[in-house]
Design an enzyme around this catalytic site. Structure first.
Site, PDB file in Angstrom:
ATOM      1  N   ASP A   1       0.874  -1.180   0.000  1.00 20.76           N
ATOM      2  CA  ASP A   1       0.000   0.000   0.000  1.00 20.76           C
ATOM      3  C   ASP A   1       0.911   1.229   0.000  1.00 20.76           C
ATOM      4  OD1 ASP A   1      -2.072   1.813   0.356  1.00 20.76           O
ATOM      5  OD2 ASP A   1      -2.284   1.405   2.505  1.00 20.76           O
TER       6      ASP A   1
HETATM    7  C1  SPV Z   1      -6.744   2.023   4.293  1.00 24.56           C
HETATM    8  O1  SPV Z   1      -7.609   1.198   4.603  1.00 24.56           O
HETATM    9  O2  SPV Z   1      -6.073   1.957   3.264  1.00 24.56           O
HETATM   10  C2  SPV Z   1      -6.502   3.174   5.174  1.00 24.56           C
HETATM   11  C3  SPV Z   1      -6.832   3.042   6.576  1.00 24.56           C
HETATM   12  O3  SPV Z   1      -5.981   4.174   4.728  1.00 24.56           O
HETATM   13  S1  SPV Z   1      -5.443   2.438   7.427  1.00 24.56           S
HETATM   14  O4  SPV Z   1      -4.884   1.324   6.699  1.00 24.56           O
HETATM   15  O5  SPV Z   1      -5.995   2.078   8.727  1.00 24.56           O
HETATM   16  O6  SPV Z   1      -4.493   3.532   7.522  1.00 24.56           O
HETATM   17 MG    MG Z   2      -5.210   3.944   2.831  1.00 22.28          MG
END
Ligand code: SPV
Ligand code: MG
Length: 291
Positions: free
Chosen positions: A57
């Site tokens: 991510d």
């Molecule tokens: C996501 O779900 O991609 C978010 C929330 O941005 S977190 O992973 O909790 O930061």
């Molecule tokens: Mg996110």
């Protein structure tokens, strides 16, 4: 402006003082499960969508890599879909084109965060760098400028606490984001107690509703977060974490046993999959239309 059928009046409900809950999804299947469980909205999160491709991510997928997941989520259920837009994929102009695309797919809300592009997930052990306020407000204004209906809305997310700053800075940033046109504010944190989140809510003097993602401060109930001043609570990744554990264990048990018989009473039936896919309605339509 007209009211989009996709949003279900979510923003109005947030303004009206209701407690609303969203669940994370990364495809049509998980969006249907969120809807069937009774959630009010779906969070199309960057963490889940990237994990569904087994990539980090970290702004790798971009707009083009995300649209097919979003289309699957938005088409599969009638819940309003809030799209995690990370840092808008670059400049204000990148954010503008992204917003047109995502609103065009039928997103109810876009959530833009004030980290510098390229971002990395808030829980990663990595340096988290904030965008300067004026630059971020430019991105926000760009995204707000392409809302096309009264209840398509924009959430500004501050990562000040994630990046090592304090509640006062988070509040200052959020005030500027409201002035730039944000319809709601998400304040994110990664501590376990959630004290700073509660402090933020108690000191928030703005007029737009507050949003929270209690991934790490999971002991605080949604009702308590609502009492503290939050209108929308997002359970961003618990569903996917449950799937990962369940699927891994299922595959390991099949290999260990050499068959699936001991699992059959614990896993969904093929008929349940047919229901999620809408196969019964498909068959009725086929009988009508296919000669
Ligand atoms: C996501 O779900 O991609 C978010 C929330 O941005 S977190 O992973 O909790 O930061
Ligand atoms: Mg996110």
């Amino acid at each position: 402006m007209s009211t989009s059928s996709h949003s279900g009046g979510l923003l109005e409900r947030m303004r009206g003082g209701e407690l609303l809950k969203a669940a994370g999804a990364h495809n049509g299947l998980t969006a249907v499960l969120a809807a069937r469980s009774g959630f009010d909205a779906v969070w199309a999160g960057g963490l889940e969508i990237s994990a569904s491709h087994a990539i980090p991510d970290a702004d790798i997928l971009g707009v083009g890599g995300t649209v097919s997941s979003l289309d699957s989520i938005i088409s599969a259920c009638n819940l309003p879909v809030i799209v995690d837009c990370d840092a808008g994929y670059g400049s204000a102009m990148n954010a503008l084109f992204m917003a047109k695309r995502y609103f065009g797919l039928g997103a109810a809300a876009l959530c833009l965060e004030d980290k510098r592009f390229p971002k990395i997930n808030s829980f990663a052990l990595a340096e988290q760098t904030l965008e300067d306020v004026a630059t971020f407000c430019g991105k926000l204004r760009a995204v707000c400028s392409v809302r096309t209906s009264a209840d398509q809305f924009v959430i500004a997310r501050t990562e000040a606490l994630i990046a090592g700053s304090n509640v006062s800075d988070a509040l200052r940033r959020a005030e500027q984001y409201e002035k730039a046109g944000a319809d709601a504010i998400l304040v994110h944190d990664k501590t376990q107690g959630g004290e700073r989140i509660l402090d933020f809510a108690s000191r928030w003097a703005g007029s737009v509703p507050l949003v929270v993602v209690p991934t790490t401060f999971y002991d605080i109930s949604a009702a308590d977060l609502h009492d503290a001043g939050f209108a929308l609570v997002i359970y961003a990744n618990q569903g996917m974490r449950a799937q990962v554990r369940a699927v891994q264990e299922t595959y390991e048990r099949i290999l260990a046993d050499g068959r699936s018989s001991r699992l059959e009473n614990e896993i969904a039936t093929v008929q349940e999959l047919f229901d999620i896919q809408g196969l019964p309605a498909f068959q009725v339509a086929s009988a009508d239309f296919v000669l």
